[in-house]
Design an enzyme around this catalytic site. Structure first.
Site, PDB file in Angstrom:
ATOM      1  N   THR A   1      35.954 -12.050 -90.719  1.00  0.00           N
ATOM      2  CA  THR A   1      35.289 -12.889 -89.709  1.00  0.00           C
ATOM      3  C   THR A   1      35.830 -12.499 -88.340  1.00  0.00           C
ATOM      4  OG1 THR A   1      35.137 -14.672 -91.313  1.00  0.00           O
ATOM      5  CG2 THR A   1      34.893 -15.278 -89.001  1.00  0.00           C
TER       6      THR A   1
ATOM      7  N   LYS B   1      28.307 -15.930 -88.694  1.00  0.00           N
ATOM      8  CA  LYS B   1      29.434 -16.410 -89.509  1.00  0.00           C
ATOM      9  C   LYS B   1      30.156 -17.570 -88.821  1.00  0.00           C
ATOM     10  CE  LYS B   1      32.670 -16.874 -92.409  1.00  0.00           C
ATOM     11  NZ  LYS B   1      32.477 -17.454 -93.718  1.00  0.00           N
TER      12      LYS B   1
ATOM     13  N   TYR C   1      31.252 -35.556 -96.840  1.00  0.00           N
ATOM     14  CA  TYR C   1      32.321 -36.402 -97.385  1.00  0.00           C
ATOM     15  C   TYR C   1      33.391 -36.643 -96.327  1.00  0.00           C
ATOM     16  CZ  TYR C   1      30.396 -35.577-102.005  1.00  0.00           C
ATOM     17  OH  TYR C   1      29.564 -35.535-103.079  1.00  0.00           O
TER      18      TYR C   1
ATOM     19  N   LYS D   1      41.965 -27.594-100.767  1.00  0.00           N
ATOM     20  CA  LYS D   1      40.822 -28.149-101.502  1.00  0.00           C
ATOM     21  C   LYS D   1      41.019 -27.812-102.971  1.00  0.00           C
ATOM     22  CE  LYS D   1      37.626 -24.262-101.079  1.00  0.00           C
ATOM     23  NZ  LYS D   1      36.289 -23.832-100.708  1.00  0.00           N
TER      24      LYS D   1
ATOM     25  N   LEU E   1      31.532 -16.582 -98.959  1.00  0.00           N
ATOM     26  CA  LEU E   1      32.035 -17.179-100.201  1.00  0.00           C
ATOM     27  C   LEU E   1      32.988 -18.335 -99.918  1.00  0.00           C
ATOM     28  CD1 LEU E   1      35.223 -16.259-100.633  1.00  0.00           C
ATOM     29  CD2 LEU E   1      34.184 -14.138-101.361  1.00  0.00           C
TER      30      LEU E   1
ATOM     31  N   CYS F   1      39.862 -20.793 -92.999  1.00  0.00           N
ATOM     32  CA  CYS F   1      38.662 -20.450 -92.223  1.00  0.00           C
ATOM     33  C   CYS F   1      38.267 -21.473 -91.159  1.00  0.00           C
ATOM     34  CB  CYS F   1      37.504 -20.193 -93.170  1.00  0.00           C
ATOM     35  SG  CYS F   1      37.785 -18.741 -94.184  1.00  0.00           S
TER      36      CYS F   1
ATOM     37  N   ARG G   1      46.878 -22.923 -96.760  1.00  0.00           N
ATOM     38  CA  ARG G   1      46.849 -22.676 -95.325  1.00  0.00           C
ATOM     39  C   ARG G   1      46.191 -23.871 -94.613  1.00  0.00           C
ATOM     40  NH1 ARG G   1      44.689 -16.483 -95.469  1.00  0.00           N
ATOM     41  NH2 ARG G   1      43.651 -17.242 -97.335  1.00  0.00           N
TER      42      ARG G   1
HETATM   43  N1  LIG Z   1      39.298 -16.881 -97.558  1.00  0.00           N
HETATM   44  C1  LIG Z   1      38.045 -17.218 -97.432  1.00  0.00           C
HETATM   45  O1  LIG Z   1      37.553 -18.161 -98.059  1.00  0.00           O
HETATM   46  C2  LIG Z   1      37.139 -16.442 -96.521  1.00  0.00           C
HETATM   47  C3  LIG Z   1      35.752 -16.615 -96.614  1.00  0.00           C
HETATM   48  C4  LIG Z   1      34.926 -15.886 -95.772  1.00  0.00           C
HETATM   49  C5  LIG Z   1      35.471 -15.030 -94.823  1.00  0.00           C
HETATM   50  N2  LIG Z   1      36.823 -14.909 -94.740  1.00  0.00           N
HETATM   51  C6  LIG Z   1      37.358 -13.960 -93.754  1.00  0.00           C
HETATM   52  O2  LIG Z   1      37.672 -12.751 -94.444  1.00  0.00           O
HETATM   53  C7  LIG Z   1      38.847 -12.154 -93.875  1.00  0.00           C
HETATM   54  C8  LIG Z   1      39.913 -11.991 -94.942  1.00  0.00           C
HETATM   55  O3  LIG Z   1      40.297 -13.267 -95.400  1.00  0.00           O
HETATM   56  P1  LIG Z   1      41.219 -13.481 -96.685  1.00  0.00           P
HETATM   57  O4  LIG Z   1      41.316 -14.943 -96.894  1.00  0.00           O
HETATM   58  O5  LIG Z   1      40.729 -12.593 -97.769  1.00  0.00           O
HETATM   59  O6  LIG Z   1      42.595 -12.901 -96.097  1.00  0.00           O
HETATM   60  P2  LIG Z   1      43.999 -12.709 -96.854  1.00  0.00           P
HETATM   61  O7  LIG Z   1      45.027 -13.009 -95.837  1.00  0.00           O
HETATM   62  O8  LIG Z   1      43.977 -13.443 -98.147  1.00  0.00           O
HETATM   63  O9  LIG Z   1      44.023 -11.159 -97.207  1.00  0.00           O
HETATM   64  C9  LIG Z   1      44.075 -10.134 -96.236  1.00  0.00           C
HETATM   65  C10 LIG Z   1      44.678  -8.907 -96.888  1.00  0.00           C
HETATM   66  O10 LIG Z   1      44.553  -7.797 -95.997  1.00  0.00           O
HETATM   67  C11 LIG Z   1      45.710  -6.981 -96.160  1.00  0.00           C
HETATM   68  N3  LIG Z   1      45.839  -6.055 -95.021  1.00  0.00           N
HETATM   69  C12 LIG Z   1      46.316  -6.287 -93.788  1.00  0.00           C
HETATM   70  N4  LIG Z   1      46.262  -5.155 -93.048  1.00  0.00           N
HETATM   71  C13 LIG Z   1      45.739  -4.179 -93.836  1.00  0.00           C
HETATM   72  C14 LIG Z   1      45.435  -2.812 -93.653  1.00  0.00           C
HETATM   73  N5  LIG Z   1      45.646  -2.189 -92.483  1.00  0.00           N
HETATM   74  N6  LIG Z   1      44.907  -2.131 -94.693  1.00  0.00           N
HETATM   75  C15 LIG Z   1      44.692  -2.733 -95.887  1.00  0.00           C
HETATM   76  N7  LIG Z   1      44.965  -4.045 -96.126  1.00  0.00           N
HETATM   77  C16 LIG Z   1      45.482  -4.753 -95.111  1.00  0.00           C
HETATM   78  C17 LIG Z   1      46.829  -7.997 -96.296  1.00  0.00           C
HETATM   79  O11 LIG Z   1      47.989  -7.414 -96.860  1.00  0.00           O
HETATM   80  C18 LIG Z   1      46.172  -9.046 -97.210  1.00  0.00           C
HETATM   81  O12 LIG Z   1      46.392  -8.740 -98.566  1.00  0.00           O
HETATM   82  C19 LIG Z   1      39.251 -13.059 -92.710  1.00  0.00           C
HETATM   83  O13 LIG Z   1      38.680 -12.578 -91.529  1.00  0.00           O
HETATM   84  C20 LIG Z   1      38.646 -14.386 -93.095  1.00  0.00           C
HETATM   85  O14 LIG Z   1      38.376 -15.183 -91.971  1.00  0.00           O
HETATM   86  C21 LIG Z   1      37.665 -15.576 -95.570  1.00  0.00           C
END
Ligand SMILES: NC(=O)c1ccc[n+]([C@@H]2O[C@H](COP(=O)([O-])OP(=O)(O)OC[C@H]3O[C@@H](n4cnc5c(N)ncnc54)[C@H](O)[C@@H]3O)[C@@H](O)[C@H]2O)c1
Length: 447
Positions: free
Chosen positions: A121, A210, A257, A327, A156, A266, A334
């Protein structure tokens, strides 16, 4: 299709596993060696229902593999997904250092056409930054290779991530390239058999879509919390109000809710980042600022109720806490409301006996040997020797507890429910005093 995913967090790992599951050849890359070691050994670093079996099955079939080697990762995929974190910077804007680091890595190692797909995002305009970062690395190498940049935000939900990915409501793709559009259509073809879910648009609109989606959902929550707080003061029942407004199809029952505030990785950061983006273009996003403000104060509501009950004398009190994850169906803590509550309780001299079906490991990781925190193996154990019970997460297993047991275990027969799980009459029958969110006369007036 050969696909590389950078980042094996909630989004990257689910994306990689699901794309492999429909037959693509996927390599997941992460800079976290510990995570990749675990994944190679069949261990899943996060709790997400259904993920473990999908990862194992596809890893065994050879369609899903894991690496820390950037060169191998870039060499593998025609499509390169960026799914790394975009945490808030000090000023609330999205920190793009991880996204641009991946873009540079791709520029450093690519030796043929690549589609760079941003799934993280990111603020509007990041597509241009990613393009510049890849181009700058190619220039350093004296190469003029073709590549396209695409925005493909992920919608997701943690806790239902596999279903959401496999049966998405929509697949938003922002691109200015027909070639990339066709490749993305091919990548997602297996998810469109029932009907076409793909929505193509320009990159900036995809990036904003988004943020707009998350900001809208957060707005619904803060709106309901505001009405709940009013309900309390006016002697109305927010649950009746919720049903009353949800029955209007223009409003609907989803996502209205009331509760003890939204958390997670997020909503808080995305609302903040969008407000920050607005400031950056001289627009004062009054509504977004208010959504965040309402949420921040809502996270204190449970503590205020407990403190009010004990007339501010919390020192030495023992609070049983059910639910730590932000949740249900996730271990993610977080920005969880439970954290605001626990930290306030500790500050006031109370201690916490906590239980969560999945987030005990995460709690231990975050709070370690925090004084005033006891991690309990069951929800019943958390009640033993406690004064009152507080509920922060609406896990299924909390929905029909043994009320008689709660009443006899607590020294004060009081339940503070941050998720409105119960009918007040049920607790009344068991001699329990019940404080929920926005449920009328039975509540404390906080003013
Ligand atoms: N978690 C959610 O429900 C969700 C839903 C939609 C969108 N997003 C978005 O998706 C993105 C990722 O979210 P997340 O919750 O999966 O994050 P996360 O923190 O769980 O995972 C991020 C991963 O990226 C890795 N990383 C960092 N730098 C890197 C690099 N240079 N090369 C390879 N890997 C690297 C980290 O080690 C970590 O494992 C964010 O922008 C978030 O806003 C998250």
């Amino acid at each position: 299709m050969k696909i590389t995913i950078f980042g094996t967090g909630y989004v990257g790992l689910v994306t990689g596993a699901c794309l492999a599951d429909v037959g693509h050849d996927v390599v997941c890359m992460d800079v976290d060696h510990g995570k990749i070691d675990k994944l190679r050994n069949g261990q899943i670093p996060i709790y997400e229902p259904g993920l473990e079996s999908i990862v194992k099955h596809n890893a065994e079939s050879g369609r899903l593999s894991f690496t820390t080697d950037p060169e191998q990762a870039v060499a593998h995929g025609l499509i390169q997904f960026i799914a790394v974190g975009t945490p808030p910077d000090e000023d609330g804007s999205a920190d793009l250092q991880y996204v641009t680091a991946v873009a540079r890595t791709i520029g450093q190692y690519m030796d043929d056409y690549r589609v760079v797909v941003d799934k993280s995002t990111v603020p509007v305009g990041t597509g241009d930054k990613v393009r510049d970062a890849v181009r700058a690395e190619l220039d350093k190498r004296g190469l003029e290779l073709d590549f396209d940049v695409v925005s493909n935000p992920e919608f997701l939900k943690e806790g239902a991530a596999i279903t959401d990915f496999m049966k998405p409501d929509r697949i938003v793709v922002g691109t200015d390239s027909e070639r990339a559009q066709e490749l993305l259509r091919e990548t997602y073809y297996p998810f469109n058999r029932n009907h076409d879910r793909m929505i193509f648009m320009d990159i900036r609109s995809a990036e904003l879509t988004k943020y707009a989606a998350n900001a809208m959902l957060a707005t619904k929550i803060s709106f309901m919390n505001e009405i709940a707080n009013l309900s309390e003061r006016l002697g109305a029942d927010i649950e009746a109000v919720r049903r009353g407004i949800g029955s209007d199809p223009r409003i609907g029952y989803h996502f209205i809710y009331p509760g003890c505030g939204y958390g997670g990785s997020c909503f808080p950061k995305d609302v903040q980042a969008l407000a920050r983006t607005a400031r950056g273009c001289d627009y004062d996003a009054k509504l977004l600022n208010a959504v965040e403000e309402v949420n921040l104060s809502q996270k204190h509501v449970l503590f205020d109720k407990v403190s009010h009950y004990f007339q501010g004398q919390l020192s030495g009190k023992v609070v049983a806490l059910w639910g730590l994850a932000f949740k249900p169906n996730t271990d993610d803590m977080r920005e969880a409301s439970s954290r605001t509550l626990m930290e306030s309780l500790w500050k006031a001299g109370a201690s916490v006996q906590a239980f969560d079906p999945e987030a005990m490991g995460e709690t231990q990781r975050i709070y370690g040997d925090q004084e005033g925190l006891t991690l309990c193996g069951t929800k019943e154990q958390a009640l033993k020797g406690a004064d009152v019970l507080v509920i922060c997460t609406e896990w299924k297993e909390f929905r029909s507890p043994d009320f008689a047991n709660i009443a006899s275990a607590l020294s004060e027969p009081v339940v503070f429910d941050g998720r409105n799980l119960y009918e007040p009459e049920m607790l009344d029958r068991h001699g329990l005093i019940y404080y929920a969110i926005g449920r009328g006369r039975n509540q404390f007036r906080m003013d």
